[in-house]
Motif scaffolding. Sequence first.
Motif, mmCIF file in Angstrom:
data_model
loop_
_atom_site.group_PDB
_atom_site.id
_atom_site.type_symbol
_atom_site.label_atom_id
_atom_site.label_comp_id
_atom_site.label_asym_id
_atom_site.label_seq_id
_atom_site.Cartn_x
_atom_site.Cartn_y
_atom_site.Cartn_z
ATOM 1 N N ARG A 155 25.752 63.465 43.264
ATOM 2 C CA ARG A 155 26.611 64.379 44.031
ATOM 3 C C ARG A 155 28.091 64.221 43.689
ATOM 4 O O ARG A 155 28.880 65.129 43.926
ATOM 5 C CB ARG A 155 26.396 64.175 45.534
ATOM 6 C CG ARG A 155 24.947 64.186 45.971
ATOM 7 C CD ARG A 155 24.228 65.462 45.696
ATOM 8 N NE ARG A 155 24.541 66.495 46.673
ATOM 9 C CZ ARG A 155 24.131 67.757 46.596
ATOM 10 N NH1 ARG A 155 23.392 68.142 45.561
ATOM 11 N NH2 ARG A 155 24.463 68.637 47.525
ATOM 12 N N GLY A 156 28.433 63.077 43.105
ATOM 13 C CA GLY A 156 29.821 62.887 42.674
ATOM 14 C C GLY A 156 30.229 63.907 41.621
ATOM 15 O O GLY A 156 31.418 64.206 41.442
ATOM 16 N N GLN A 157 29.229 64.446 40.934
ATOM 17 C CA GLN A 157 29.532 65.429 39.888
ATOM 18 C C GLN A 157 29.900 66.787 40.475
ATOM 19 O O GLN A 157 30.258 67.700 39.733
ATOM 20 C CB GLN A 157 28.365 65.537 38.907
ATOM 21 C CG GLN A 157 28.211 64.268 38.055
ATOM 22 C CD GLN A 157 27.131 64.374 37.004
ATOM 23 O OE1 GLN A 157 26.137 65.062 37.193
ATOM 24 N NE2 GLN A 157 27.298 63.662 35.902
ATOM 25 N N LEU A 158 29.822 66.902 41.784
ATOM 26 C CA LEU A 158 30.346 68.125 42.432
ATOM 27 C C LEU A 158 31.876 68.094 42.464
ATOM 28 O O LEU A 158 32.503 69.117 42.705
ATOM 29 C CB LEU A 158 29.798 68.248 43.861
ATOM 30 C CG LEU A 158 28.297 68.533 43.957
ATOM 31 C CD1 LEU A 158 27.819 68.402 45.402
ATOM 32 C CD2 LEU A 158 27.978 69.913 43.405
ATOM 33 N N GLN A 159 32.440 66.918 42.214
ATOM 34 C CA GLN A 159 33.913 66.814 42.178
ATOM 35 C C GLN A 159 34.383 67.437 40.861
ATOM 36 O O GLN A 159 34.406 66.788 39.831
ATOM 37 C CB GLN A 159 34.333 65.348 42.288
ATOM 38 C CG GLN A 159 33.842 64.688 43.580
ATOM 39 C CD GLN A 159 34.174 63.209 43.606
ATOM 40 O OE1 GLN A 159 35.175 62.798 44.185
ATOM 41 N NE2 GLN A 159 33.346 62.407 42.974
ATOM 42 N N PRO B 11 30.249 65.744 31.481
ATOM 43 C CA PRO B 11 29.676 64.424 31.735
ATOM 44 C C PRO B 11 30.614 63.301 31.277
ATOM 45 O O PRO B 11 31.519 63.535 30.484
ATOM 46 C CB PRO B 11 28.411 64.431 30.874
ATOM 47 C CG PRO B 11 28.774 65.296 29.708
ATOM 48 C CD PRO B 11 29.676 66.366 30.281
ATOM 49 N N TYR B 12 30.344 62.096 31.802
ATOM 50 C CA TYR B 12 31.078 60.900 31.381
ATOM 51 C C TYR B 12 30.821 60.691 29.885
ATOM 52 O O TYR B 12 29.675 60.744 29.422
ATOM 53 C CB TYR B 12 30.557 59.697 32.169
ATOM 54 C CG TYR B 12 31.464 58.485 32.226
ATOM 55 C CD1 TYR B 12 32.255 58.253 33.342
ATOM 56 C CD2 TYR B 12 31.490 57.551 31.203
ATOM 57 C CE1 TYR B 12 33.066 57.108 33.427
ATOM 58 C CE2 TYR B 12 32.290 56.416 31.279
ATOM 59 C CZ TYR B 12 33.076 56.203 32.388
ATOM 60 O OH TYR B 12 33.857 55.080 32.470
ATOM 61 N N VAL B 13 31.884 60.486 29.143
ATOM 62 C CA VAL B 13 31.789 60.319 27.686
ATOM 63 C C VAL B 13 32.566 59.063 27.299
ATOM 64 O O VAL B 13 33.596 58.754 27.895
ATOM 65 C CB VAL B 13 32.403 61.551 26.973
ATOM 66 C CG1 VAL B 13 32.651 61.278 25.490
ATOM 67 C CG2 VAL B 13 31.515 62.774 27.152
ATOM 68 N N GLU B 14 32.047 58.342 26.329
ATOM 69 C CA GLU B 14 32.792 57.213 25.762
ATOM 70 C C GLU B 14 32.575 57.168 24.262
ATOM 71 O O GLU B 14 31.717 57.884 23.732
ATOM 72 C CB GLU B 14 32.371 55.881 26.405
ATOM 73 C CG GLU B 14 33.339 55.397 27.470
ATOM 74 C CD GLU B 14 34.792 55.302 26.992
ATOM 75 O OE1 GLU B 14 35.032 55.210 25.782
ATOM 76 O OE2 GLU B 14 35.703 55.312 27.835
ATOM 77 N N LYS C 119 24.113 64.812 33.106
ATOM 78 C CA LYS C 119 24.879 65.664 34.025
ATOM 79 C C LYS C 119 23.894 66.420 34.909
ATOM 80 O O LYS C 119 23.113 67.236 34.409
ATOM 81 C CB LYS C 119 25.746 66.642 33.230
ATOM 82 C CG LYS C 119 26.682 67.444 34.109
ATOM 83 C CD LYS C 119 27.601 68.321 33.297
ATOM 84 C CE LYS C 119 28.394 69.208 34.231
ATOM 85 N NZ LYS C 119 28.960 70.358 33.542
ATOM 86 N N ASP C 120 23.885 66.109 36.189
ATOM 87 C CA ASP C 120 22.982 66.766 37.132
ATOM 88 C C ASP C 120 23.537 66.561 38.545
ATOM 89 O O ASP C 120 23.253 65.562 39.206
ATOM 90 C CB ASP C 120 21.573 66.170 36.998
ATOM 91 C CG ASP C 120 20.564 66.887 37.872
ATOM 92 O OD1 ASP C 120 20.979 67.705 38.718
ATOM 93 O OD2 ASP C 120 19.363 66.615 37.713
#
Length: 320
Positions: free
Chosen positions: A181-185, A191-194, A175-176
């Motif tokens: 930059r998509g993580q600004l959404q 973070p993506y988790v599975e 997560k950064d």
Amino acid sequence: MNYLRRPSWWMPDSAATPEAVYLNRRSLMAGAGAGLIAAAAPSASHAAKPEEPFTPAPARNPAYADAGRPITDEALNATYNNFYEFGSHKRISDAAQRLETDGWTIAVDGLVEKPFEISTDDLIAGAPLEERVIRHRCVEAWSMVVPWVGFPLSHLVSLAKPLSGAKYVRFETFKDADVARGQLQFWYPWPYVEGVTIEEAANELAFLVVGAYGKVLHKQFGAPIRLHLPWKYGFKSIKSIVRVSFVEERPVSFWEELQSREYGFWANVNPEVDHPRWSQATEEVLGGDGRIPTQLFNGYGEQVAGLYSGMEGVGDALWR
Ligand code: MTE
């Protein structure tokens, strides 16, 4: 649990590994003990930059030498990706080049004998690398065939030494938002988790991918290390992993948290169970001649159907 048993496709080290590396490993084992292999193995191109040739080239596993369809063109695959950290569309390959993979480490924690952190270079140096030509089916009803380089997830499970209370394996991506930059959404649950069950993690098909097309893994494919679970819809195959946790409770994945009616925990491929908004009966082969019928478990039922015997009571959840 049976993750230390040899699966049906097991190959001796000598068959899976180029001879020089194999002989070198054997002498290391004799001299220093298996525990030191990861630190002392010869430097291979896993320490090289993404998209550089993987040398020595890992041998192709004969059990997965042919996916029954042509391998998807590399340029096409490398410019058609789902990696929401870099944007919620397919053209993220340029943005993904911002990802810095040097010095990448993975934390292994939770219900294990002793939590540890390992660099991907060390992990790869000690892993039984092989190439597999594998079908990859997205929940969006497109598919590819990819020559992955990697090693069975069961190798990492055996390094982790999970305790008996560990029922699931949970994976987490970095997560950064400065890089991705998509993580600004903010409406996405970063973070993506599975997650998978510990039995699924032990299955021969569960594969940790570190390369593709004979090269160190492209950043847009989820460098430096991603999962691939070919019998499940592609969203389960988490990219750019930084943490692997052994847990008792079933993890809630990124998509499940967003929309559990459409994207569940199991997500096994089944042409007879439609997505609530579209059919899963057929798939568009990218770069191919149109649509083909989708196969149950993406055609890998022989390896994985047994994982779900007696689970009929779960109903459609097994397929979403
Ligand atoms: N992993 C992370 N971290 N972020 C993502 O957005 N997308 C998933 C999966 N893994 C995704 C991810 C989805 S929906 C698919 S179909 C595959 O990655 C796509 O893999 P590919 O781009 O190599 O085809």
